[in-house]
Design a protein around this motif. Structure first.
Motif, mmCIF file in Angstrom:
data_model
loop_
_atom_site.group_PDB
_atom_site.id
_atom_site.type_symbol
_atom_site.label_atom_id
_atom_site.label_comp_id
_atom_site.label_asym_id
_atom_site.label_seq_id
_atom_site.Cartn_x
_atom_site.Cartn_y
_atom_site.Cartn_z
ATOM 1 N N TYR A 180 0.799 -1.218 0.000
ATOM 2 C CA TYR A 180 0.000 0.000 0.000
ATOM 3 C C TYR A 180 0.837 1.276 0.000
ATOM 4 O O TYR A 180 0.290 2.369 -0.090
ATOM 5 N N HIS A 181 2.157 1.152 0.128
ATOM 6 C CA HIS A 181 2.991 2.342 0.137
ATOM 7 C C HIS A 181 3.151 2.892 -1.279
ATOM 8 O O HIS A 181 3.229 2.137 -2.248
ATOM 9 N N GLY A 182 3.212 4.196 -1.385
ATOM 10 C CA GLY A 182 3.434 4.810 -2.678
ATOM 11 C C GLY A 182 3.408 6.313 -2.579
ATOM 12 O O GLY A 182 2.829 6.890 -1.649
ATOM 13 N N LEU A 183 4.030 6.956 -3.553
ATOM 14 C CA LEU A 183 4.051 8.409 -3.612
ATOM 15 C C LEU A 183 2.750 8.960 -4.182
ATOM 16 O O LEU A 183 2.338 10.080 -3.874
ATOM 17 N N LEU A 184 2.085 8.170 -5.020
ATOM 18 C CA LEU A 184 0.785 8.571 -5.549
ATOM 19 C C LEU A 184 -0.086 7.334 -5.722
ATOM 20 O O LEU A 184 0.099 6.551 -6.656
ATOM 21 N N VAL A 185 -1.020 7.154 -4.783
ATOM 22 C CA VAL A 185 -2.077 6.158 -4.916
ATOM 23 C C VAL A 185 -3.330 6.954 -5.251
ATOM 24 O O VAL A 185 -3.891 7.625 -4.391
ATOM 25 N N ALA A 186 -3.741 6.905 -6.510
ATOM 26 C CA ALA A 186 -4.821 7.754 -7.007
ATOM 27 C C ALA A 186 -6.161 7.059 -6.880
ATOM 28 O O ALA A 186 -6.261 5.840 -7.081
ATOM 29 N N ALA A 187 -7.192 7.829 -6.530
ATOM 30 C CA ALA A 187 -8.567 7.326 -6.540
ATOM 31 C C ALA A 187 -9.150 7.652 -7.913
ATOM 32 O O ALA A 187 -9.546 8.789 -8.171
ATOM 33 N N LEU A 188 -9.185 6.650 -8.802
ATOM 34 C CA LEU A 188 -9.595 6.902 -10.179
ATOM 35 C C LEU A 188 -11.089 7.154 -10.291
ATOM 36 O O LEU A 188 -11.542 7.862 -11.191
ATOM 37 N N LYS A 189 -11.878 6.563 -9.390
ATOM 38 C CA LYS A 189 -13.312 6.843 -9.303
ATOM 39 C C LYS A 189 -13.619 7.146 -7.846
ATOM 40 O O LYS A 189 -14.015 6.272 -7.088
ATOM 41 N N PRO A 190 -13.387 8.375 -7.425
ATOM 42 C CA PRO A 190 -13.477 8.732 -6.002
ATOM 43 C C PRO A 190 -14.773 8.249 -5.359
ATOM 44 O O PRO A 190 -15.838 8.361 -5.976
ATOM 45 N N PRO A 191 -14.632 7.669 -4.147
ATOM 46 C CA PRO A 191 -13.406 7.560 -3.361
ATOM 47 C C PRO A 191 -12.665 6.233 -3.557
ATOM 48 O O PRO A 191 -11.775 5.909 -2.775
ATOM 49 N N LEU A 192 -13.030 5.466 -4.605
ATOM 50 C CA LEU A 192 -12.488 4.113 -4.749
ATOM 51 C C LEU A 192 -11.681 3.964 -6.039
ATOM 52 O O LEU A 192 -11.216 4.933 -6.598
ATOM 53 N N GLU A 193 -11.502 2.697 -6.444
ATOM 54 C CA GLU A 193 -10.597 2.338 -7.544
ATOM 55 C C GLU A 193 -9.226 2.972 -7.324
ATOM 56 O O GLU A 193 -8.648 3.611 -8.206
ATOM 57 N N ARG A 194 -8.687 2.753 -6.145
ATOM 58 C CA ARG A 194 -7.391 3.322 -5.806
ATOM 59 C C ARG A 194 -6.284 2.511 -6.470
ATOM 60 O O ARG A 194 -6.231 1.284 -6.358
ATOM 61 N N THR A 195 -5.416 3.234 -7.146
ATOM 62 C CA THR A 195 -4.431 2.630 -8.037
ATOM 63 C C THR A 195 -3.059 3.234 -7.771
ATOM 64 O O THR A 195 -2.917 4.468 -7.756
ATOM 65 N N LEU A 196 -2.061 2.368 -7.567
ATOM 66 C CA LEU A 196 -0.692 2.847 -7.384
ATOM 67 C C LEU A 196 -0.148 3.308 -8.730
ATOM 68 O O LEU A 196 -0.032 2.519 -9.667
ATOM 69 N N LEU A 197 0.196 4.593 -8.815
ATOM 70 C CA LEU A 197 0.762 5.150 -10.041
ATOM 71 C C LEU A 197 2.249 5.447 -9.882
ATOM 72 O O LEU A 197 3.067 4.958 -10.662
ATOM 73 N N VAL A 198 2.606 6.257 -8.901
ATOM 74 C CA VAL A 198 4.015 6.597 -8.668
ATOM 75 C C VAL A 198 4.431 5.999 -7.339
ATOM 76 O O VAL A 198 3.802 6.260 -6.309
ATOM 77 N N THR A 199 5.467 5.187 -7.369
ATOM 78 C CA THR A 199 5.872 4.438 -6.179
ATOM 79 C C THR A 199 6.742 5.272 -5.255
ATOM 80 O O THR A 199 6.455 5.428 -4.071
ATOM 81 N N LYS A 200 7.838 5.820 -5.801
ATOM 82 C CA LYS A 200 8.765 6.590 -4.967
ATOM 83 C C LYS A 200 9.801 7.241 -5.857
ATOM 84 O O LYS A 200 9.910 6.928 -7.050
ATOM 85 N N PHE A 201 10.570 8.161 -5.278
ATOM 86 C CA PHE A 201 11.749 8.730 -5.923
ATOM 87 C C PHE A 201 12.974 8.235 -5.160
ATOM 88 O O PHE A 201 13.047 8.387 -3.934
#
Length: 673
Positions: A49-70
Motif C-alpha cells: 500500500y505504500h506509494g508516492l501517488l495512490v490515485a482514486a480513479l473513481k473517487p473515493p475508490l478504484e485506488r491505483t498505485l501510479l508513482v511508487t517513490k523517488f
C-alpha cells in the motif's frame, strides 16, 4: 523548517538512523478523494500500500498505485550521497539512505526529512493537492557552502493498491513532455505525468524487480513487488534554492504544475493556520507547548484526512468517510460512528450534512450499506447496526445545528429504518415481542465484530446483541424527539421506546453485575465479557437505571480497559488471544477475541463521566493515546492494538473512528462535567 517552534511530532537520529525504529513509523498525506501518499520514515517500501501517488480513479475508490517513490542521490563537495533505502531479496539493504536522515518531522500533516550531507542540509517535503490526484515533492538546500546536485530515479507502476506487480515482459509507454514524462501503462489505462520546473530528464523505462515488503511477509501475503524506473531527473540547488517535482493525473482541473502546486500548498497552510476550522483550536494554540489538549489539535488535523468525496446524482459535491488507511473504503457503520467526532466536534457541520445526505439514497429496506466494494460493484447490506448509527448521527447533527430543513430531507430514510427494523428486513432482522431486535442469520456477520474466515464467522453473536438493543432504544428516543421537532406523529416511537427499554432489562446479568453480550442465542444467553454493553451507557439515551450503568462501567474497567483502548474479550476468557499477527487466518481469529480497539475508549470515557461526573478522571483514560501519535501511523491513531502487553499498535495505521471518538469523547466528557 517549521515556523513557531518545534513541531510536536519530530525525530532525530536516535529514531531515523535506526532501521527498525524508522520503519515502524509511517507517514500519510491525503487528497480528499480517497487517494493518498504514504511510506516509512526510513524510505523503505514495507507494504504493498505504500506509494508516492495512490490515485482514486473513481473517487473515493478504484485506488491505483501510479508513482511508487523517488530514489535520490545527492552530490556535494565531490561526494555522492544515496538518500533512498530499499530492501531486496535475501535481506539485502541498498542503498542505506536512512543513515543520512538528520531529522524527520510533521509540519501539520506534511512529512519533512532533513538529510545531512557533510556540512549541508537538504530538505524533502511531500504533499498532495486537495481534490486532485497529484503529489508534489520539494527539495530545498537549507544549508550548503556549495551547490548540491540531485539526481533521482522516478519509480512507477499501475496496479490496484491491494495487489502486487510481477512485471514479466510488461511494456509501458514512457514519452517525454515539457519538464518531464507521461506514462501510459496500457491502451485503456489513465495516463499520468511526472514534471518539474527545471531539470534534465532522461527516460529509462526499466523494471526494478523483487522489492521485499516486510509487512506483507509478516501478514503471510505475497511480499515481492516490481516497479518501473520511468525516468531520471537531474537538477542543481544553490544554497537556499528549491525544486519541486509534481506527479499526477494532469488535466484542466488538475494541472501538474510545480509552481502552482507550491503556491497552492503555501496558501492552504497559511489559511489553515490563520483560520482554524474550530474556534477552540485557536484558543488552545495560545497555550504553551505541551499544554492540555495539544494532542487533540493533532487529532483534528488527522480528522481531515478521512473526509473524502463521494459524488452523487443529487450532489456532485457529496462527502463520505474513509474508514481507515491504507486499505479500507467507506463503510456505512464506520462512517456514521465517526461522523460526529470528525465533523461536528471539529466545527464542520456542513461536511456532516453532505455525508448524511449522500448516504440517504442508499438506505434500502431500512438498512445502510455495510461497505462499497473497491471495484464499484453494488453495495453490501450485511450489517445490523449501521442504520441505527445513521439515526444517531442524524440526531447529533440536528443537536449541533438545529437544521430542520436537512432533517426534513432525511426524514423518509430515518422513518424507513424504524419501520423495517420493527416489521422485519434482511437477514431476519426484526423486533421481537419483548421490544428488542433479533439479528440472527447463519453464516453472516451482522455486528461490528465481523471477522469471517471462509464459512466460519469468528464471533457470530446470533440472537439479540446487546449494542443492537441499546442502539434500537436510543434510536426510538431520538426519533420521538425528531418527530416532535418536525411536527410529525411521535407517539408510536415513544411507545416502542417504552417497550424496548423494558425488554432491555433482560440483558442485565445479576451474577456478574454487567450485561449479557447476547441473549436468546442458539445456545441461550452469552455472558462473555465484551465491551459492547458500554453503549447502553454511552449513548445519549440509556435503557439502564443509574446503579446498573455504574456496574457496567466498573466491570468493563476491571478487565477490558488498556492504555490503547478496550479489549474485545476479557483475558480471563479461555478464548482470549493476546496478540494479533501471523497469517490472515490467525489475524482474523484474533480480531475480536481480545484485540484492543482504540475507538472504544471514547464510549468508555463518556460512560465513565456519566456515572462518576469526574472530567479529569474520564479524560485520563484517553490521555495515554497521545503518545501513540508518535508511533505507527504518525499523527494519527491505529485501527487496533494487541490485547496483551506492550499493547503494540496494529492493523491499519490510521483509523477514522479511532481518531473521531477520541476527539468527541475529549469534548463530551467536559460537557458532562
Amino acid at each position: 523548517m517549521i515556523d513557531g517552534g518545534d513541531p510536536p511530532i519530530a525525530f532525530g537520529r536516535s529514531v531515523c538512523g535506526e532501521l527498525d525504529e524508522a520503519e515502524q513509523r509511517e507517514w500519510l498525506v491525503t487528497n480528499g478523494l480517497g487517494g493518498y501518499a504514504s511510506g516509512t520514515i526510513a524510505g523503505t517500501l514495507t507494504r504493498r500500500y505504500h506509494g508516492l501517488l495512490v490515485a482514486a480513479l473513481k473517487p473515493p475508490l478504484e485506488r491505483t498505485l501510479l508513482v511508487t517513490k523517488f530514489d535520490e542521490t545527492a552530490t556535494y563537495r565531490g561526494e555522492s550521497y544515496a538518500l533512498a533505502t530499499n530492501r531486496w531479496k535475501d535481506e539485502h539493504l541498498a542503498p542505506r539512505g536512512f543513515e543520512l536522515i538528520e531529522r524527520f518531522y510533521l509540519d501539520g500533516s506534511t512529512p519533512v526529512w532533513e538529510y545531512a550531507l557533510a556540512d549541508a542540509l537538504l530538505e524533502k517535503r511531500i504533499w498532495m493537492s486537495p481534490g486532485s490526484n497529484v503529489t508534489s515533492v520539494r527539495y530545498s538546500a537549507l544549508r550548503a557552502a556549495e551547490p548540491i546536485a540531485v539526481n533521482l530515479l522516478a519509480l512507477a507502476n499501475y496496479r490496484d493498491f491491494h495487489g502486487n506487480t510481477h512485471a514479466g515482459d510488461w511494456a509501458v509507454s514512457v514519452v517525454p513532455i515539457a519538464g518531464g514524462v507521461t506514462v501510459t501503462a496500457y491502451d485503456t489505462a489513465t495516463p499520468f505525468s511526472i514534471v518539474t520546473e527545471r531539470s534534465e530528464v532522461t527516460i529509462e523505462n526499466v523494471w526494478y524487480r523483487d522489492f521485499v515488503l516486510v509487512q506483507e511477509t509478516a501478514r503471510g501475503l505475497d511480499d515481492r513487488d516490481d516497479h518501473l524506473g520511468v525516468a531520471r531527473f537531474a537538477f542543481t540547488l544553490l544554497p537556499g534554492e528549491s525544486v519541486t517535482l509534481t506527479s499526477g493525473i494532469c488535466d484542466a482541473h488538475s494541472p501538474c504544475h510545480p509552481e502552482r502546486s507550491e503556491r497552492s500548498e503555501r496558501s492552504r497552510r497559511a489559511e489553515r493556520s490563520a483560520s482554524p476550522c474550530h474556534p477552540e483550536r485557536s484558543e488552545r494554540r495560545e497555550r504553551s507547548r505541551g499544554a492540555e489538549g495539544e494532542w487533540i489539535d493533532q487529532l483534528e488535523r488527522a480528522a481531515e484526512q478521512f473526509v473524502v468525496a463521494r459524488p452523487t446524482a443529487s450532489d456532485p459535491d457529496g462527502r463520505t468517510i474513509i474508514a481507515g488507511y491504507h486499505w479500507f473504503g467507506d463503510w456505512g457503520r464506520d462512517t456514521m460512528i465517526a461522523l460526529p467526532g470528525l465533523t461536528l466536534a471539529t466545527g464542520r457541520p456542513e461536511i456532516a450534512r453532505k455525508i448524511l445526505t449522500a448516504f440517504a439514497p442508499f438506505v434500502d429496506g431500512g438498512m445502510l450499506p455495510n461497505f462499497f466494494p473497491e471495484a464499484g460493484q453494488s453495495p453490501e447490506y450485511n450489517t445490523a447496526d449501521a442504520a441505527l448509527w445513521y439515526v444517531e448521527a442524524a440526531a447529533a447533527y440536528v443537536d449541533s445545528t438545529a437544521d430542520r430543513a436537512t432533517l426534513r430531507e432525511l426524514w423518509s430514510s430515518l422513518r424507513d429504518v424504524i419501520a423495517y427494523y420493527r416489521d422485519g428486513t434482511r437477514y431476519g432482522i426484526h423486533m421481537d415481542a419483548d421490544g428488542t431486535i433479533v439479528a440472527s442469520a447463519p453464516g453472516v456477520q451482522l455486528t461490528w465484530m465481523d471477522a469471517k474466515i471462509g464459512d466460519w464467522v469468528v464471533t457470530p453473536r446470533m440472537g439479540k446483541p446487546v449494542e443492537i438493543a441499546a442502539l434500537w432504544y436510543n434510536a426510538l428516543e431520538r426519533m420521538t424527539a425528531l418527530a416532535a421537532l418536525l411536527g410529525e406523529p411521535a407517539h408510536e416511537y415513544a411507545a416502542l421506546a417504552k417497550q424496548a427499554r423494558l425488554g432491555f432489562q433482560r440483558f442485565y446479568n445479576a451474577q456478574t453485575g454487567g450485561c449479557y453480550d447476547v441473549i436468546d442465542g442458539p445456545g441461550g444467553n452469552d455472558a462473555s465479557l465484551r465491551p459492547n454493553q458500554l453503549f447502553a451507557v454511552s449513548l445519549p439515551h440509556s435503557p439502564l437505571e443509574v446503579a446498573r450503568q455504574r456496574a457496567v462501567v466498573d466491570i468493563c474497567a476491571a478487565e477490558l480497559v488498556t492504555s490503547n483502548g478496550l479489549r474485545t474479550l476479557a483475558p480471563s476468557d479461555p478464548k482470549f488471544i493476546a496478540h494479533y499477527g501471523g497469517s490472515p487466518h490467525d489475524r482474523d481469529a484474533a480480531y475480536h477475541q481480545g484485540t484492543v480497539w482504540p475507538w472504544l475508549l471514547g464510549p468508555f470515557a463518556i460512560a465513565h463521566a456519566r456515572v462518576y461526573h469526574d472530567t479529569a478522571r474520564a479524560r485520563s483514560f484517553l490521555e495515554p493515546l497521545a503518545d501513540r501519535l508518535r508511533d505507527g501511523g504518525l499523527g494519527s491513531i491505529s485501527e487496533i492494538a494487541d490485547g496483551g502487553a506492550p499493547f503494540r499498535p496494529n492493523g491499519a495505521i490510521a483509523q477514522a473512528w479511532s481518531v473521531a471518538e477520541l476527539i468527541r469523547a475529549w469534548k463530551e466528557v467536559a460537557r458532562i462535567g
